[in-house]
Each structure stands twice: as structure tokens, then as C-alpha cells.
Design a protein around this motif. Sequence first.
Motif: not given
Lengths: 337, 144
Positions: A154-172
Motif C-alpha cells: 500500500k505504501y508503494y501504491i501511495t507513493i506512485a499515486l503521489g507521483l501521478v498527481l505530480l504528473l497531473i499537476f504538470f500537465v495542467m
Amino acid sequence: MRFGRSWFFLFLSLFLVLFFTNHLMAGEPSVAEAAKEAVAATGAKGSNIPWWLWPVILFGFTFIIGIIAPLSGVGGGVLFVPLSTAFFPFSVDFIRGAGLIMALTSALSATPQFIRKGLANIRIMAPLVCVSMVTSILGGIVGLWITNAFPAGKYYITIALGLVLLLIFFVMLTSKRVEFPEVKEQDALSRALDLSGSWYEPTLGKILEYKVTRLPIGLICFAAVGFIAGMFGLGAGWANVPVLNLIMGAPIKVAVATSMTIISINDAAAAWIYLAKGAVLPKIVVPSVLGISIGARIGAKLAVKAKPAFVKILVMGIMLLAAALNIIKGLKGLHII
Amino acid sequence: MAEKNQVHVDPANLVFAKAMEIVTYIGIAVMIVFGLLYLFGLSSFVDMKAAIAHWHLPVERFWHEVVGIHISGYDWFLKNLTKMDCLSMLGICILALAPLAGILAAWPKVGATHKVLALLFLILVVEYLFAIFKPIILPGVGGH
């Protein structure tokens, strides 16, 4: 000015809901992880929140998200999943399951209207979904497998989710929308499938025709986006729309509508993985779907008067914060920091 | 004027939209009505307080601790349709079937005009059915 103040109070309400939940959960205003450990150690008695208050909190939380989401250009699931992961006590499995059903319900409700107006077209949707449905199912399988197969999954998933959010932030942050992109020539595949259509544009008072191109590149992009959407229970409008608009040349309204249609099909397919694993809990899903549905109707009406740029900046700020919190939480769980 | 601005929408698109809309409304109604009855305390498969006490656990451990079962497939709620939360789950299943209903309804019209698109629809149906039946026919693959 009046709207600036309204939005300030709306976002303040969102944070108060989150803060209030966290505070009540653990008895002290610490992070959700401490609360979870307390609950784990003492069972239901570890939580100070009476059982009947949870649906009310979820309804209020998703109601506010529902108002904000239509104005910011992101789906409700994209806000719900990271904020719930960061602040609420639920397992990330149940949060992703609820996020997926919320995104599915919103997309299914909007798609028929878009199709009748000519904005969404099953000719464009079909080839893209053939690819992204497979990858979204794979994403759902991989996501649940990681959290259940590894002790620290679950911690790997949580970190990956954070990284995806960073990606979304930069896309926006970086993507520019082109209202009416000019497609001079279609690629052979798009031409063979006749990927074109028309809709009535009320701001111009006339019917506009469009055609899309670069289908092979679009297919590759949709494969990647489908995997991420299935894995994290996120809607994928944040990525679908730029691909359709900037790469494939669909007008922005057509891109948004087609993206909704694609999300409805991908999420419906991925939902079966979550249903079969028991990762969909009505106690979380029902108040959340109700809250976001009612909130979204109000949000759509407010959109006429609001200043989208201001809202978009605030939402991007929330996403950046959620990204940071998720990465920190994951790293703490792995005892790296 | 209204006639002049009337957009021609492919009939297959309209059939797809109609079928999807009907199934969506049914799914939402079933999910919300029985979900609310569950929240108001009518008979449930998952005890509300036990769920709250364990919903921080990964999904497999949650079901093991709360109900003492291993979840794989759909029989856990399909066999308990007298319980409000299981009926709400049935509503979610109906929702998840809405796009498939649209595809199947539009297929004959698509097939009559565009063979390649009809083939893509066939692939979509196969993928969809795989998504539904994968947990039953391949329960261990990718899951554990």
C-alpha cells in the motif's frame, strides 16, 4: 470580489472537513496514519466518530468536491482519491474502488447528452477504447495485486499515486487548450474509419464540422493513460482531453465529450475487478456518489459566473499538496524518512 | 432556424446513447435506494461498525476479519440479495453493464453501415466479457 470570497469559503470548508475528520479520528490533530494505527490497535473503539457520522462526512466532502471539479477541468475522482488517501482512514483499495464508481457514474450520466449533441462520437471512441480497456483492466489487477501481495504494497501504491498527481499537476500547468484545432489532412487509419463529425456551436451560432488525425499515436497514449486510470481508480480526463485535443486535433468540446465516453467504458470494465475483489463498499460509495452528483449540478451552474482560472490555480495547489502528502506518507510507511 | 441548426447524428450513436441512459438510470436508482436503506440500518451483509473498525485494512484482510470469507468473484453478494448492501452492489453491477448495453444495442446499426467499426465493437464486447468473467475463470491470475 464577491466570487473570490465565496471560493475562499468553499475551499476553507473542504479543509475544515478534512481537518475535522483527522482530529476526531485520532483524538489529536496528527496525520491519518496515526489514526489508522489507533484504530488497528483498538478496533472500532479507537475512533471517536460515531458510525452514523461517516456517511455525513463523506457526503459533505464529496459535495464540495462536486462543486469544485467541474470548474477546474478535472474529474471528481482525481480530487477524491488523493485527498481521501491522505486524510481518511480507509484502505487505499476501498478509496480507489469508490473513486472509480464515482468517475463511472459521472461519465455515464453525461455521455448520452454529449452524443445527442454530436459532441461525442462512437466512431472515435471505439478504436481508442479497444486499447485502453485492456490496459485499464490490467491496471486494476496490478494495483490490487501490489497492495495485497506485498506487506508494504500500500505504501508503494501511495507513493506512485503521489507521483501521478505530480504528473497531473504538470500537465495542467503546461498544457494549452486549442478551441478549434485545424486538421489539414487525416492519417490513413483515421480516414479509413471516417473519424469525423459535427455539432452546433451556440457561441458562433452555426454547425461546425471536425475531423481527427494521428490515430496511431493516440492509441499509444490511451494505452498508457488507461493503465494509470485503472490502477489508481482515477478518471482520466486530465490526460484524455490533451491527447484528443493537442495530438489528435479534436476541438476542445469534442475532446471533453469523447473523453467522458471513453472514461465511462474503461471505468465500467475496470469496476468488475474491484467488485470481484470486494473493494467496493456501499457505505463509502453511496454517500460519495450522492454528494458528488448533487455538488456537480451546483458546480455546473456556478461555472457560468465563476472565474475558472482562479479555481484551476486553487485546485492545482490542492493537488500539489495531496501529491506531497501521499509521497511523504508512503516514504514514512517504508521507513525511508 | 432550429431546423437549420439541427445536427445530423448517426443513428447508431443515438441508439447507443439511449440504451446506455436507460441502464444507467436503473443502476443509479437501485444503488442509491438500497444503499440508503443500508445506511438507515436495514438488514446488511457487512456489519456497519465492524466495517468501520477494519476498513483501514487491505481488502483481503478486511473481508477475512469482518465476515471471515475470502472474496473472489460475485457470489458473495449475488447469494445474499436479501441484504440491503448486497442489493446496492447489484445496482453498481447494473451501472457497470450500461456501456455494454449501449454497444450491444448499437451493434446491428453499426454492422449495417461500417464493417470495420462492427469488428471494433466485437473486440469491445469480447474485452468487456473478459473483464466480467476474468475473476471467475481466472481467479488467481494477477490477483494474488
